[in-house]
Scaffold this active site. Structure first.
Site, PDB file in Angstrom:
ATOM      1  N   HIS A   1       0.825  -1.212   0.000  1.00  0.00           N
ATOM      2  CA  HIS A   1       0.000   0.000   0.000  1.00  0.00           C
ATOM      3  C   HIS A   1       0.863   1.267   0.000  1.00  0.00           C
ATOM      4  O   HIS A   1       0.646   2.165  -0.806  1.00  0.00           O
ATOM      5  CB  HIS A   1      -0.944  -0.008   1.206  1.00  0.00           C
ATOM      6  CG  HIS A   1      -1.548   1.327   1.502  1.00  0.00           C
ATOM      7  ND1 HIS A   1      -2.442   1.944   0.649  1.00  0.00           N
ATOM      8  CD2 HIS A   1      -1.361   2.194   2.542  1.00  0.00           C
ATOM      9  CE1 HIS A   1      -2.790   3.120   1.164  1.00  0.00           C
ATOM     10  NE2 HIS A   1      -2.147   3.293   2.296  1.00  0.00           N
TER      11      HIS A   1
ATOM     12  N   HIS B   1       4.056   6.852   5.581  1.00  0.00           N
ATOM     13  CA  HIS B   1       2.883   7.575   6.078  1.00  0.00           C
ATOM     14  C   HIS B   1       2.007   6.816   7.072  1.00  0.00           C
ATOM     15  O   HIS B   1       1.265   7.430   7.831  1.00  0.00           O
ATOM     16  CB  HIS B   1       2.018   8.119   4.920  1.00  0.00           C
ATOM     17  CG  HIS B   1       1.110   7.108   4.272  1.00  0.00           C
ATOM     18  ND1 HIS B   1       1.493   6.323   3.225  1.00  0.00           N
ATOM     19  CD2 HIS B   1      -0.177   6.764   4.534  1.00  0.00           C
ATOM     20  CE1 HIS B   1       0.479   5.546   2.865  1.00  0.00           C
ATOM     21  NE2 HIS B   1      -0.552   5.786   3.646  1.00  0.00           N
ATOM     22  N   ASP B   2       2.094   5.495   7.093  1.00  0.00           N
ATOM     23  CA  ASP B   2       1.271   4.746   8.052  1.00  0.00           C
ATOM     24  C   ASP B   2       2.079   4.171   9.217  1.00  0.00           C
ATOM     25  O   ASP B   2       1.531   3.413  10.024  1.00  0.00           O
ATOM     26  CB  ASP B   2       0.526   3.609   7.331  1.00  0.00           C
ATOM     27  CG  ASP B   2      -0.723   4.110   6.601  1.00  0.00           C
ATOM     28  OD1 ASP B   2      -1.326   5.096   7.066  1.00  0.00           O
ATOM     29  OD2 ASP B   2      -1.087   3.519   5.568  1.00  0.00           O
TER      30      ASP B   2
ATOM     31  N   GLU C   1       0.765   5.567  12.670  1.00  0.00           N
ATOM     32  CA  GLU C   1      -0.607   5.145  12.966  1.00  0.00           C
ATOM     33  C   GLU C   1      -0.712   3.637  13.189  1.00  0.00           C
ATOM     34  O   GLU C   1      -1.458   3.183  14.042  1.00  0.00           O
ATOM     35  CB  GLU C   1      -1.487   5.541  11.780  1.00  0.00           C
ATOM     36  CG  GLU C   1      -2.776   6.197  12.184  1.00  0.00           C
ATOM     37  CD  GLU C   1      -3.566   6.621  10.949  1.00  0.00           C
ATOM     38  OE1 GLU C   1      -3.342   7.755  10.504  1.00  0.00           O
ATOM     39  OE2 GLU C   1      -4.371   5.832  10.443  1.00  0.00           O
ATOM     40  N   ASP C   2       0.008   2.883  12.410  1.00  0.00           N
ATOM     41  CA  ASP C   2      -0.238   1.432  12.383  1.00  0.00           C
ATOM     42  C   ASP C   2       0.913   0.546  12.865  1.00  0.00           C
ATOM     43  O   ASP C   2       0.803  -0.676  12.816  1.00  0.00           O
ATOM     44  CB  ASP C   2      -0.628   1.012  10.958  1.00  0.00           C
ATOM     45  CG  ASP C   2      -1.976   1.597  10.553  1.00  0.00           C
ATOM     46  OD1 ASP C   2      -2.828   1.766  11.442  1.00  0.00           O
ATOM     47  OD2 ASP C   2      -2.175   1.893   9.373  1.00  0.00           O
TER      48      ASP C   2
ATOM     49  N   ASP D   1      -3.300   8.633  -1.149  1.00  0.00           N
ATOM     50  CA  ASP D   1      -3.685   7.594  -0.186  1.00  0.00           C
ATOM     51  C   ASP D   1      -5.131   7.173  -0.418  1.00  0.00           C
ATOM     52  O   ASP D   1      -5.451   5.975  -0.489  1.00  0.00           O
ATOM     53  CB  ASP D   1      -3.492   8.163   1.232  1.00  0.00           C
ATOM     54  CG  ASP D   1      -3.632   7.129   2.327  1.00  0.00           C
ATOM     55  OD1 ASP D   1      -3.325   5.943   2.082  1.00  0.00           O
ATOM     56  OD2 ASP D   1      -4.040   7.509   3.442  1.00  0.00           O
TER      57      ASP D   1
END
Ligand code: ZN
Length: 182
Positions: A34, A60-61, A64-65, A121
């Site tokens: 992704h 970018h994630d 958050e993840d 995104d």
């Protein structure tokens, strides 16, 4: 660090941090696919060559993840990249519906780099939801998801016309696909 090495370092970092994670869809796709797709969209569709944007897209994630910290990003990739990743990250302490509402509300206040990243995104997420149905998602939930991305994309417009047109095309085709599935 030279640009190519910097970008490869980000890919290596993201692949490591997201190891073991899979996307929600049926294909068991590794999560890192992704973030590579988002960076690829920014470069090839958006014509973006700015390294801060491309490196932040790959990362970018991670906040958050994964268990990555902002300090870790700043230390390895610099302040600009770290701030951009923070800008596009949700506050995970908030309930999901509230985070989704805030994404719509915050769009217009984002930096130009963040607007481009968010659009790419959303484009990749819409494509995923269409091509590989997330496990347990009804048709209605997928349609609602598309509607929400459209709302949150509104505030990200006005910076990169090619990315916007691409998003609009992917969304339109996605809706057609879901409508023929009804
Ligand atoms: Zn993402």
């Amino acid at each position: 660090m030279a640009d190519t090495a910097h970008l490869l370092a980000a890919l290596d970092f993201a692949a490591h941090k997201h190891r073991g994670q899979r996307r929600k869809g049926t294909g068991d796709t590794p999560y890192v696919n992704h973030v590579i797709g988002v960076a690829h969209t920014l470069a090839t569709v958006g014509g973006i060559t700015d390294m801060v944007t491309l490196v932040a897209a790959v990362l970018h994630d991670t906040l958050e993840d994964t268990e990555t910290t902002a300090a870790e990003l700043e230390d390895r990739f610099g302040t600009d990249v770290c701030h951009l990743v923070q800008e596009v990250s949700d506050d995970k302490s908030l309930p999901k519906q509230e985070r989704k509402r805030l994404q719509v509300e915050h769009g217009p206040h984002l930096s130009d780099r963040a607007k481009c990243l968010k659009l790419a995104d959303k484009t990749c997420n819409v494509r995923d939801v269409i091509q590989s149905q997330p496990v347990g998602w009804s048709l209605e939930r997928r349609m609602d998801y598309l509607d929400w991305t459209e709302k949150s994309a509104v505030g990200c417009r006005g910076v990169n016309a090619a990315l916007e047109e691409h998003y609009d095309r992917v969304l339109r085709r996605g809706r057609e696909t879901l409508e023929t599935a009804t």
